[in-house]
Design a protein around this motif. Structure first.
Motif, PDB file in Angstrom:
ATOM      1  N   ASP A   1       0.838  -1.191   0.000  1.00 41.83           N
ATOM      2  CA  ASP A   1       0.000   0.000   0.000  1.00 41.83           C
ATOM      3  C   ASP A   1       0.875   1.243   0.000  1.00 41.83           C
ATOM      4  N   GLY A   2       0.250   2.359  -0.340  1.00 40.64           N
ATOM      5  CA  GLY A   2       0.985   3.620  -0.308  1.00 40.64           C
ATOM      6  C   GLY A   2       0.307   4.648  -1.187  1.00 40.64           C
ATOM      7  N   PRO A   3       0.804   5.873  -1.173  1.00 39.44           N
ATOM      8  CA  PRO A   3       0.175   6.956  -1.926  1.00 39.44           C
ATOM      9  C   PRO A   3       0.422   6.850  -3.433  1.00 39.44           C
ATOM     10  N   ALA A   4      -0.294   7.673  -4.189  1.00 38.47           N
ATOM     11  CA  ALA A   4      -0.173   7.694  -5.650  1.00 38.47           C
ATOM     12  C   ALA A   4       1.249   8.045  -6.070  1.00 38.47           C
ATOM     13  N   GLY A   5       1.770   7.307  -7.042  1.00 37.13           N
ATOM     14  CA  GLY A   5       3.069   7.643  -7.615  1.00 37.13           C
ATOM     15  C   GLY A   5       4.278   7.172  -6.826  1.00 37.13           C
ATOM     16  N   ALA A   6       4.061   6.324  -5.818  1.00 36.77           N
ATOM     17  CA  ALA A   6       5.202   5.836  -5.025  1.00 36.77           C
ATOM     18  C   ALA A   6       5.959   4.735  -5.768  1.00 36.77           C
ATOM     19  N   GLY A   7       5.372   4.280  -6.870  1.00 35.90           N
ATOM     20  CA  GLY A   7       6.022   3.209  -7.639  1.00 35.90           C
ATOM     21  C   GLY A   7       5.491   1.842  -7.263  1.00 35.90           C
ATOM     22  N   LYS A   8       4.355   1.822  -6.552  1.00 42.42           N
ATOM     23  CA  LYS A   8       3.804   0.549  -6.076  1.00 42.42           C
ATOM     24  C   LYS A   8       3.614  -0.467  -7.189  1.00 42.42           C
ATOM     25  N   SER A   9       2.947  -0.050  -8.279  1.00 42.55           N
ATOM     26  CA  SER A   9       2.611  -1.061  -9.277  1.00 42.55           C
ATOM     27  C   SER A   9       3.857  -1.598  -9.986  1.00 42.55           C
ATOM     28  N   THR A  10       4.809  -0.718 -10.273  1.00 43.79           N
ATOM     29  CA  THR A  10       6.032  -1.202 -10.943  1.00 43.79           C
ATOM     30  C   THR A  10       6.799  -2.142 -10.030  1.00 43.79           C
ATOM     31  N   VAL A  11       6.916  -1.740  -8.758  1.00 40.71           N
ATOM     32  CA  VAL A  11       7.650  -2.562  -7.790  1.00 40.71           C
ATOM     33  C   VAL A  11       6.906  -3.877  -7.550  1.00 40.71           C
ATOM     34  N   ALA A  12       5.581  -3.782  -7.371  1.00 34.00           N
ATOM     35  CA  ALA A  12       4.792  -4.984  -7.077  1.00 34.00           C
ATOM     36  C   ALA A  12       4.854  -5.974  -8.232  1.00 34.00           C
ATOM     37  N   ARG A  13       4.760  -5.464  -9.468  1.00 31.60           N
ATOM     38  CA  ARG A  13       4.779  -6.352 -10.641  1.00 31.60           C
ATOM     39  C   ARG A  13       6.125  -7.074 -10.746  1.00 31.60           C
ATOM     40  N   ALA A  14       7.210  -6.302 -10.561  1.00 32.75           N
ATOM     41  CA  ALA A  14       8.539  -6.903 -10.671  1.00 32.75           C
ATOM     42  C   ALA A  14       8.786  -7.896  -9.541  1.00 32.75           C
ATOM     43  N   ALA A  15       8.338  -7.555  -8.332  1.00 31.35           N
ATOM     44  CA  ALA A  15       8.536  -8.455  -7.193  1.00 31.35           C
ATOM     45  C   ALA A  15       7.734  -9.739  -7.403  1.00 31.35           C
ATOM     46  N   ALA A  16       6.508  -9.603  -7.918  1.00 31.80           N
ATOM     47  CA  ALA A  16       5.679 -10.791  -8.168  1.00 31.80           C
ATOM     48  C   ALA A  16       6.389 -11.703  -9.167  1.00 31.80           C
ATOM     49  N   GLY A  17       6.971 -11.108 -10.205  1.00 27.35           N
ATOM     50  CA  GLY A  17       7.698 -11.893 -11.214  1.00 27.35           C
ATOM     51  C   GLY A  17       8.849 -12.647 -10.576  1.00 27.35           C
ATOM     52  N   ALA A  18       9.605 -11.958  -9.721  1.00 25.96           N
ATOM     53  CA  ALA A  18      10.779 -12.574  -9.089  1.00 25.96           C
ATOM     54  C   ALA A  18      10.368 -13.681  -8.122  1.00 25.96           C
ATOM     55  N   LEU A  19       9.183 -13.553  -7.531  1.00 25.27           N
ATOM     56  CA  LEU A  19       8.753 -14.521  -6.514  1.00 25.27           C
ATOM     57  C   LEU A  19       7.833 -15.602  -7.090  1.00 25.27           C
ATOM     58  N   GLY A  20       7.531 -15.494  -8.379  1.00 25.04           N
ATOM     59  CA  GLY A  20       6.650 -16.481  -9.018  1.00 25.04           C
ATOM     60  C   GLY A  20       5.210 -16.380  -8.550  1.00 25.04           C
ATOM     61  N   ALA A  21       4.759 -15.154  -8.263  1.00 24.98           N
ATOM     62  CA  ALA A  21       3.384 -14.961  -7.799  1.00 24.98           C
ATOM     63  C   ALA A  21       2.592 -14.158  -8.829  1.00 24.98           C
ATOM     64  N   MET A  22       1.289 -14.164  -8.681  1.00 19.29           N
ATOM     65  CA  MET A  22       0.405 -13.355  -9.527  1.00 19.29           C
ATOM     66  C   MET A  22       0.446 -11.923  -9.022  1.00 19.29           C
TER      67      MET A  22
END
Ligand code: DC
Length: 224
Positions: A10-31
């Protein structure tokens, strides 16, 4: 068998959540599930219906909305009544509309249910505003990702310039500040850091450093 886990970012708009979350999910093999896209889809619907000012009508229609999420090769697509609106929701008008409809409890109830159903039985990384507090209160790991408003505005500004847009910087900053205010001051599930969320301030981190830190924290709690 590998343990199922869930990560709430979670976090405010523009913190980079979606980019970070997508890349982390890829690295961890999660959706990866971008819940902001779901609010944007609902926002787009009410924007098109010209009903953004009518909270009562928004509340009345919330439960009958026809929003669905599809994954095509791991890429999330948003459907509104069967129409693919994945690109149409990426406009400043749709972001403001998302922020407005996100203040209506009936919309939140509808989308939280959809998010919980999507997460059932799979390893998932979800990002939003209320994931650690409401959607996945028992998440394996909760992260509150933030950065100063100026840094977030600079990042958004760079993104817009890359797309060929040239908005004045102060407009981009004002937009961020206004959305922060709306998201943090609404009565229904305001943006707050869950008591058990790890704070990650990315103001002085590169994208790669942010992703590495999320993956490191995740491996610490899920093992492997
Ligand atoms: O993350 P984003 O910019 O795509 O989100 C768009 C808007 O949706 C944002 O202003 C707040 C709202 N939102 C929300 O209220 N709850 C969520 N879980 C995700 C987004």
């Amino acid at each position: 068998m590998k343990k199922i886990f869930s990560i709430a970012i979670d976090g405010p708009a523009g913190a980079g959540k979606s980019t970070v979350a997508r890349a982390a999910a890829g690295a961890l093999g999660a959706m990866y599930l971008d819940t902001g896209a779901m609010y944007r889809t609902v926002g787009l619907y009410f924007l098109r219906e010209n009903l953004l000012e009518d909270r009562e009508e928004i509340a009345r229609r919330a439960d009958g909305l026809n929003v669905s999420v599809q994954f095509e090769g791991g890429v999330q697509r948003m459907l509104l009544g069967g129409e693919d609106v994945t690109e149409a929701i990426r406009t400043p008008e749709a972001s403001m509309a998302a922020s407005a409809v996100g203040a209506v409890p009936e919309v939140r109830a509808y989308l939280v249910r959809l998010q919980q159903e999507t997460a059932r039985g799979i390893s998932i990384v979800m990002d939003g505003r209320d994931i650690g507090t409401k959607v996945l209160p028992d998440a394996t790991l909760k992260i509150y990702l933030t950065a100063t408003a100026e840094v977030r505005a600079l990042r958004r500004y760079a993104e817009l310039r890359e797309k060929g847009e040239r908005p004045p910087f102060h407009e981009v900053l004002d937009d961020i500040v206004e959305r922060d205010y709306n998201d943090m001051h609404r009565a229904a599930s305001p943006l707050t850091r869950a008591a058990d969320a790890r704070l990650l301030d990315t103001s002085n981190l590169t994208l790669k450093e942010s992703v590495d830190e999320v993956v490191r924290l995740a491996r610490e709690v899920i093992g492997g």
